[in-house]
Scaffold this motif. Structure first.
Motif, PDB file in Angstrom:
ATOM      1  N   GLU A  28       6.698   9.110   9.374  1.00  0.00           N
ATOM      2  CA  GLU A  28       6.336   8.757   8.003  1.00  0.00           C
ATOM      3  C   GLU A  28       5.101   7.867   8.027  1.00  0.00           C
ATOM      4  OE1 GLU A  28       8.019   6.026   4.371  1.00  0.00           O
ATOM      5  OE2 GLU A  28       9.471   6.888   5.760  1.00  0.00           O
ATOM      6  N   CYS A  29       4.128   8.221   7.221  1.00  0.00           N
ATOM      7  CA  CYS A  29       2.895   7.435   7.153  1.00  0.00           C
ATOM      8  C   CYS A  29       2.207   7.733   5.834  1.00  0.00           C
ATOM      9  CB  CYS A  29       1.967   7.788   8.319  1.00  0.00           C
ATOM     10  SG  CYS A  29       0.511   6.731   8.400  1.00  0.00           S
ATOM     11  N   ARG A  30       1.799   6.688   5.150  1.00  0.00           N
ATOM     12  CA  ARG A  30       1.075   6.873   3.889  1.00  0.00           C
ATOM     13  C   ARG A  30      -0.203   6.038   3.929  1.00  0.00           C
ATOM     14  NH1 ARG A  30       1.583   2.474   0.815  1.00  0.00           N
ATOM     15  NH2 ARG A  30       3.272   1.047   1.289  1.00  0.00           N
ATOM     16  N   LEU A  31      -1.165   6.484   3.170  1.00  0.00           N
ATOM     17  CA  LEU A  31      -2.440   5.777   3.084  1.00  0.00           C
ATOM     18  C   LEU A  31      -2.315   4.661   2.070  1.00  0.00           C
ATOM     19  CD1 LEU A  31      -5.410   5.456   3.762  1.00  0.00           C
ATOM     20  CD2 LEU A  31      -5.913   7.243   2.085  1.00  0.00           C
ATOM     21  N   LYS A  32      -2.551   3.448   2.526  1.00  0.00           N
ATOM     22  CA  LYS A  32      -2.421   2.276   1.661  1.00  0.00           C
ATOM     23  C   LYS A  32      -3.747   1.957   0.962  1.00  0.00           C
ATOM     24  CE  LYS A  32      -1.394  -2.625   2.118  1.00  0.00           C
ATOM     25  NZ  LYS A  32      -1.055  -3.660   3.087  1.00  0.00           N
ATOM     26  N   GLU A  50     -12.844  11.566  -2.724  1.00  0.00           N
ATOM     27  CA  GLU A  50     -12.571  12.516  -1.652  1.00  0.00           C
ATOM     28  C   GLU A  50     -11.301  12.175  -0.876  1.00  0.00           C
ATOM     29  OE1 GLU A  50     -14.098  15.179  -1.884  1.00  0.00           O
ATOM     30  OE2 GLU A  50     -15.749  14.499  -3.136  1.00  0.00           O
ATOM     31  N   PHE A  51     -10.823  10.946  -0.997  1.00  0.00           N
ATOM     32  CA  PHE A  51      -9.615  10.533  -0.281  1.00  0.00           C
ATOM     33  C   PHE A  51      -8.380  10.503  -1.189  1.00  0.00           C
ATOM     34  CE2 PHE A  51     -12.873   9.423   2.603  1.00  0.00           C
ATOM     35  CZ  PHE A  51     -12.291   9.592   3.845  1.00  0.00           C
ATOM     36  N   LYS A  52      -8.531  10.982  -2.412  1.00  0.00           N
ATOM     37  CA  LYS A  52      -7.409  10.963  -3.360  1.00  0.00           C
ATOM     38  C   LYS A  52      -6.217  11.759  -2.824  1.00  0.00           C
ATOM     39  CE  LYS A  52      -6.270  11.666  -8.173  1.00  0.00           C
ATOM     40  NZ  LYS A  52      -6.715  12.069  -9.476  1.00  0.00           N
ATOM     41  N   ARG A  53      -6.466  12.948  -2.273  1.00  0.00           N
ATOM     42  CA  ARG A  53      -5.368  13.764  -1.743  1.00  0.00           C
ATOM     43  C   ARG A  53      -4.731  13.119  -0.522  1.00  0.00           C
ATOM     44  NH1 ARG A  53      -7.227  19.821  -1.224  1.00  0.00           N
ATOM     45  NH2 ARG A  53      -5.832  19.511   0.534  1.00  0.00           N
ATOM     46  N   ALA A  54      -5.514  12.376   0.257  1.00  0.00           N
ATOM     47  CA  ALA A  54      -4.969  11.708   1.448  1.00  0.00           C
ATOM     48  C   ALA A  54      -3.909  10.689   1.045  1.00  0.00           C
ATOM     49  CB  ALA A  54      -6.084  11.049   2.246  1.00  0.00           C
ATOM     50  N   LYS A  55      -4.040  10.127  -0.147  1.00  0.00           N
ATOM     51  CA  LYS A  55      -3.046   9.147  -0.611  1.00  0.00           C
ATOM     52  C   LYS A  55      -1.704   9.795  -0.909  1.00  0.00           C
ATOM     53  CE  LYS A  55      -5.928   5.427  -2.063  1.00  0.00           C
ATOM     54  NZ  LYS A  55      -5.733   4.130  -2.603  1.00  0.00           N
ATOM     55  N   VAL A  83     -20.935  10.193   8.570  1.00  0.00           N
ATOM     56  CA  VAL A  83     -19.657   9.857   7.959  1.00  0.00           C
ATOM     57  C   VAL A  83     -18.681   9.611   9.102  1.00  0.00           C
ATOM     58  CG1 VAL A  83     -17.742  10.645   6.521  1.00  0.00           C
ATOM     59  CG2 VAL A  83     -20.084  11.299   5.922  1.00  0.00           C
ATOM     60  N   ASP A  84     -18.134   8.410   9.161  1.00  0.00           N
ATOM     61  CA  ASP A  84     -17.193   8.058  10.223  1.00  0.00           C
ATOM     62  C   ASP A  84     -15.917   7.538   9.578  1.00  0.00           C
ATOM     63  OD1 ASP A  84     -16.334   7.574  12.885  1.00  0.00           O
ATOM     64  OD2 ASP A  84     -16.865   5.465  12.666  1.00  0.00           O
ATOM     65  N   VAL A  85     -14.787   8.174   9.885  1.00  0.00           N
ATOM     66  CA  VAL A  85     -13.507   7.800   9.299  1.00  0.00           C
ATOM     67  C   VAL A  85     -12.577   7.347  10.427  1.00  0.00           C
ATOM     68  CG1 VAL A  85     -11.523   8.591   7.958  1.00  0.00           C
ATOM     69  CG2 VAL A  85     -13.793   9.515   7.475  1.00  0.00           C
ATOM     70  N   THR A  86     -12.014   6.150  10.291  1.00  0.00           N
ATOM     71  CA  THR A  86     -11.076   5.652  11.293  1.00  0.00           C
ATOM     72  C   THR A  86      -9.823   5.135  10.596  1.00  0.00           C
ATOM     73  OG1 THR A  86     -12.115   3.463  11.272  1.00  0.00           O
ATOM     74  CG2 THR A  86     -12.840   4.981  12.969  1.00  0.00           C
ATOM     75  N   VAL A  87      -8.703   5.301  11.283  1.00  0.00           N
ATOM     76  CA  VAL A  87      -7.435   4.771  10.786  1.00  0.00           C
ATOM     77  C   VAL A  87      -7.230   3.422  11.436  1.00  0.00           C
ATOM     78  CG1 VAL A  87      -4.943   5.102  10.649  1.00  0.00           C
ATOM     79  CG2 VAL A  87      -6.470   7.079  10.543  1.00  0.00           C
ATOM     80  N   ASP A  88      -7.016   2.412  10.608  1.00  0.00           N
ATOM     81  CA  ASP A  88      -6.775   1.070  11.120  1.00  0.00           C
ATOM     82  C   ASP A  88      -5.310   0.942  11.531  1.00  0.00           C
ATOM     83  OD1 ASP A  88      -9.441   0.449  10.418  1.00  0.00           O
ATOM     84  OD2 ASP A  88      -8.814  -0.013   8.380  1.00  0.00           O
ATOM     85  N   ALA A  89      -5.053   0.125  12.529  1.00  0.00           N
ATOM     86  CA  ALA A  89      -3.683  -0.092  13.000  1.00  0.00           C
ATOM     87  C   ALA A  89      -2.823  -0.601  11.853  1.00  0.00           C
ATOM     88  CB  ALA A  89      -3.672  -1.088  14.150  1.00  0.00           C
ATOM     89  N   PRO A  90      -1.597  -0.102  11.755  1.00  0.00           N
ATOM     90  CA  PRO A  90      -0.735  -0.552  10.660  1.00  0.00           C
ATOM     91  C   PRO A  90      -0.362  -2.022  10.779  1.00  0.00           C
ATOM     92  CG  PRO A  90       0.396   1.062  12.053  1.00  0.00           C
ATOM     93  CD  PRO A  90      -0.975   0.877  12.599  1.00  0.00           C
ATOM     94  N   ASP A  91      -0.138  -2.623   9.652  1.00  0.00           N
ATOM     95  CA  ASP A  91       0.300  -4.013   9.557  1.00  0.00           C
ATOM     96  C   ASP A  91       1.772  -4.072   9.964  1.00  0.00           C
ATOM     97  OD1 ASP A  91       1.393  -6.415   8.458  1.00  0.00           O
ATOM     98  OD2 ASP A  91      -0.236  -6.508   7.022  1.00  0.00           O
ATOM     99  N   GLU A  92       2.163  -5.106  10.670  1.00  0.00           N
ATOM    100  CA  GLU A  92       3.565  -5.243  11.078  1.00  0.00           C
ATOM    101  C   GLU A  92       4.507  -5.257   9.881  1.00  0.00           C
ATOM    102  OE1 GLU A  92       4.485  -8.379  13.798  1.00  0.00           O
ATOM    103  OE2 GLU A  92       2.842  -7.856  15.127  1.00  0.00           O
ATOM    104  N   ALA A  93       4.040  -5.796   8.762  1.00  0.00           N
ATOM    105  CA  ALA A  93       4.876  -5.873   7.564  1.00  0.00           C
ATOM    106  C   ALA A  93       5.091  -4.494   6.934  1.00  0.00           C
ATOM    107  CB  ALA A  93       4.251  -6.819   6.547  1.00  0.00           C
ATOM    108  N   PRO A  95       4.778  -0.976   8.652  1.00  0.00           N
ATOM    109  CA  PRO A  95       4.447  -0.111   9.783  1.00  0.00           C
ATOM    110  C   PRO A  95       4.237   1.355   9.429  1.00  0.00           C
ATOM    111  CG  PRO A  95       6.765  -0.719   9.829  1.00  0.00           C
ATOM    112  CD  PRO A  95       6.121  -1.522   8.735  1.00  0.00           C
ATOM    113  N   ASN A  96       4.675   1.793   8.250  1.00  0.00           N
ATOM    114  CA  ASN A  96       4.492   3.186   7.840  1.00  0.00           C
ATOM    115  C   ASN A  96       3.337   3.370   6.861  1.00  0.00           C
ATOM    116  OD1 ASN A  96       6.662   3.969   9.424  1.00  0.00           O
ATOM    117  ND2 ASN A  96       8.119   3.630   7.781  1.00  0.00           N
ATOM    118  N   ALA A  97       2.506   2.346   6.738  1.00  0.00           N
ATOM    119  CA  ALA A  97       1.342   2.415   5.855  1.00  0.00           C
ATOM    120  C   ALA A  97       0.087   2.127   6.670  1.00  0.00           C
ATOM    121  CB  ALA A  97       1.470   1.406   4.725  1.00  0.00           C
ATOM    122  N   ALA A  98      -0.951   2.896   6.424  1.00  0.00           N
ATOM    123  CA  ALA A  98      -2.189   2.722   7.170  1.00  0.00           C
ATOM    124  C   ALA A  98      -3.363   2.547   6.214  1.00  0.00           C
ATOM    125  CB  ALA A  98      -2.442   3.935   8.065  1.00  0.00           C
TER     126      ALA A  98
END
Length: 109
Positions: A28-32, A50-55, A83-93, A95-98
């Protein structure tokens, strides 16, 4: 072959990125939040649109696919040199949101 190809094939240290991703792809992972860097002339909403669907993604695999589509859509606008897209490490609070960082280099003119 570039660094991404080397990383996907195992890289210098023998890390198997593909196998590691396959183990967590259905997690499980969602874009925060989308952080945008380098958009000085371009309105933020152009990039955010362009990132609306990613949410709407619910798994890490869906998020990956939507980010690739979003990056391709940004490229197709033909207003960026990079264009460079990176996923940041999730917050401990949360963990399923990036968070995602989108770095763009606008074309001159």
């Amino acid at each position: 072959p570039g660094a991404m190809a080397a990383a996907a094939e195992g890289g210098a240290a023998g890390y198997d990125f593909v196998a590691a991703f396959n183990e967590v792809r259905d997690k499980e992972c969602r874009l925060k939040h989308v952080h945008i860097k380098g958009a000085h002339k371009t309105k933020r909403r152009v990039v955010e649109r362009e990132f609306k669907r990613a949410k709407e993604a619910e798994t890490l695999d869906q998020l990956k696919d939507e980010m690739i589509l979003a990056a391709n859509e940004l490229w197709s606008l033909d207003i960026f040199d990079n264009v460079d897209v990176t996923v940041d490490a999730p917050d401990e609070a949360e963990p399923n949101a990036a968070d995602v960082t989108v770095k763009v280099d606008e074309k001159a003119g």
